[in-house]
Design a protein around this motif. Structure first.
Motif, PDB file in Angstrom:
ATOM      1  N   ALA A  12       0.863  -1.183   0.000  1.00 58.05           N
ATOM      2  CA  ALA A  12       0.000   0.000   0.000  1.00 58.05           C
ATOM      3  C   ALA A  12       0.903   1.237   0.000  1.00 58.05           C
ATOM      4  O   ALA A  12       1.471   1.596   1.029  1.00 58.05           O
ATOM      5  CB  ALA A  12      -0.917  -0.018   1.206  1.00 58.05           C
ATOM      6  N   GLY A  15      -1.500   5.724   0.573  1.00 57.10           N
ATOM      7  CA  GLY A  15      -2.670   5.795   1.435  1.00 57.10           C
ATOM      8  C   GLY A  15      -3.203   7.202   1.629  1.00 57.10           C
ATOM      9  O   GLY A  15      -2.899   8.132   0.883  1.00 57.10           O
ATOM     10  N   HIS A  49      -1.375  -1.541  -4.024  1.00 59.33           N
ATOM     11  CA  HIS A  49      -2.606  -0.886  -3.580  1.00 59.33           C
ATOM     12  C   HIS A  49      -2.386   0.620  -3.645  1.00 59.33           C
ATOM     13  O   HIS A  49      -1.522   1.150  -2.946  1.00 59.33           O
ATOM     14  CB  HIS A  49      -2.951  -1.334  -2.157  1.00 59.33           C
ATOM     15  N   HIS A  51      -3.430   4.783  -3.845  1.00 61.16           N
ATOM     16  CA  HIS A  51      -4.180   6.012  -3.610  1.00 61.16           C
ATOM     17  C   HIS A  51      -3.492   7.123  -4.400  1.00 61.16           C
ATOM     18  O   HIS A  51      -2.385   6.943  -4.911  1.00 61.16           O
ATOM     19  CB  HIS A  51      -4.154   6.402  -2.132  1.00 61.16           C
ATOM     20  N   THR A  85      -7.976   1.935  -4.546  1.00 65.82           N
ATOM     21  CA  THR A  85      -8.800   2.132  -3.361  1.00 65.82           C
ATOM     22  C   THR A  85     -10.213   2.589  -3.709  1.00 65.82           C
ATOM     23  O   THR A  85     -10.411   3.383  -4.628  1.00 65.82           O
ATOM     24  CB  THR A  85      -8.168   3.179  -2.429  1.00 65.82           C
ATOM     25  N   ARG A  97     -15.231   8.501  -3.382  1.00 65.83           N
ATOM     26  CA  ARG A  97     -14.340   7.355  -3.216  1.00 65.83           C
ATOM     27  C   ARG A  97     -14.460   6.348  -4.354  1.00 65.83           C
ATOM     28  O   ARG A  97     -13.507   5.654  -4.695  1.00 65.83           O
ATOM     29  CB  ARG A  97     -14.640   6.681  -1.868  1.00 65.83           C
ATOM     30  N   SER A 110     -10.070  -2.188  -3.344  1.00 66.30           N
ATOM     31  CA  SER A 110     -10.381  -2.394  -1.932  1.00 66.30           C
ATOM     32  C   SER A 110     -11.844  -2.052  -1.686  1.00 66.30           C
ATOM     33  O   SER A 110     -12.447  -1.247  -2.404  1.00 66.30           O
ATOM     34  CB  SER A 110      -9.486  -1.507  -1.052  1.00 66.30           C
TER      35      SER A 110
END
Length: 359
Positions: A12, A15, A49, A51, A85, A97, A110
């Motif tokens: 990740a 984030g 992962h 963001h 994400t 989101r 996710s």
């Protein structure tokens, strides 16, 4: 619970929890996200992962244009599974989101499995010299705001994601989230095998210790039997300890600067790859093999990096069409609270009749 010979390492990369003032090494710009991601994959991370952050002040953003700055380069430069994400930041709206995953239609995304308190405000005691006004505001707001993930929110994200061929990393921050996931399992709305991420050590969720990990695992076994893969996140200083414990019990693992800024006591991680290398050493010390990205795809039954949905030539069998006959398709907007959040394929069988189809 599925037992694996090889372990998937997820990373990740940046984030939405930590802020730029907490570590000079936190990736903020597209160039930094690319550099960190490619190095993490080279070190052994099968899944990235991702963001996005504003390149000026580093605040988290779900603007697809910000993801566009780094995603094509990462995808063309390595074979990693891209996991976008839908959690974004705890204080974002669900509509915000959802945007990147709906736009880019990744192999994996996710999905947070319940509403919760998401307390970041204690960080203010350790970090009181902040560069940007938004950092303090975000941390303070976490004391009175809620990370909203209602059953309706989860169903909307899940339904639209499945239509795009996206599978999910189901993030469970507490035992109750496993039961929320089981509701969708019981209703026949999930596609197996499930990929369940035990997220431990967030204030407002379950604590990061061995007893809690065993309880989460036992509960998941009871609810889902053999139809799931599982992974562990330990927040902050618990990161490597929880990964080592989980791996010894058969889990996959997740590291990255989203979850912890550290590479050992008192030492900031300069690259995400530092943490990937550290967890890889742990796995190899346990005589466990690290999975490649293609092996991860096989274990999680993903659609594949080079297999985007071709919405113009898909074949279906409907009551009013011959088997295998190409259908006339076009796209119509999908609305949520009067906002367009995606597109739906429509089958036109007659000029006056439209049949929505899912895939």
């Amino acid at each position: 619970m599925a037992k694996n010979k090889k372990v998937i390492i997820s990373c990740a990369v940046t984030g939405a929890i930590h802020t730029p003032s907490m570590s000079e090494y936190l990736p903020v710009t597209a160039e930094e996200v690319i550099e960190h991601s490619l190095a993490a994959h080279e070190a052994g991370a099968a899944v990235l992962h991702l963001h996005a952050r504003d390149e000026v002040d580093g605040h988290p953003t779900q603007d697809p244009e910000e993801f566009q700055k780094f995603l094509p380069t990462i995808q063309s430069s390595c074979d990693a599974v891209i996991n976008i994400t839908t959690g974004g930041g705890p204080q974002m709206t669900v509509e915000e989101r959802m945007k990147p995953a709906m736009h880019f239609k990744p192999e994996l995304a996710s999905l947070n499995m319940g509403s919760m308190n998401f307390g970041l405000f204690p960080m203010l005691k350790k970090h009181n010299q902040l560069k940007f006004p938004w950092e303090k505001e975000m941390l303070e707001r976490s004391k009175y705001s809620l990370f909203k993930n209602t059953f309706e929110d989860i169903e909307n994200i899940m339904t639209l994601g499945y239509e795009n061929g996206t599978r999910f990393e189901f993030e469970c921050y507490d035992v109750g989230h496993l039961y929320n996931l089981h509701y969708f399992h019981r209703e026949g709305m999930l596609k197996g095998p499930y990929f369940i991420q035990f997220v431990m050590g967030i204030m407002g969720g379950i604590g990061a210790d061995t007893d809690n990990l065993l309880h989460m695992k036992k509960t998941a076994d009871k609810l889902f039997g053999d139809n799931y893969e599982w992974s562990v996140v330990g927040a902050g200083a618990t990161q490597m300890r929880m990964n080592a414990t989980g791996a010894s019990l058969g889990s996959h693992v997740r590291v990255g600067l989203e979850d912890s800024l550290w590479d050992g006591p008192g030492k900031l991680a300069q690259k995400n790859a530092d943490q990937v290398k550290r967890v890889r050493d742990i796995l190899e010390g346990l005589s466990l093999e690290v999975a490649t990205s293609d092996e991860a795809r096989q274990m999680l039954n993903l659609k594949g990096k080079d297999k985007p949905l071709d919405k113009t030539m898909m074949m279906f069998t409907l009551k009013d069409s011959k088997p295998g006959e190409p259908l006339l398709l076009h796209e119509e907007p999908i609305y949520l609270d009067d906002k367009i959040i995606g597109l739906s394929l429509i089958h036109i069988s007659e000029p006056t009749r439209r049949t929505p189809i899912s895939y």
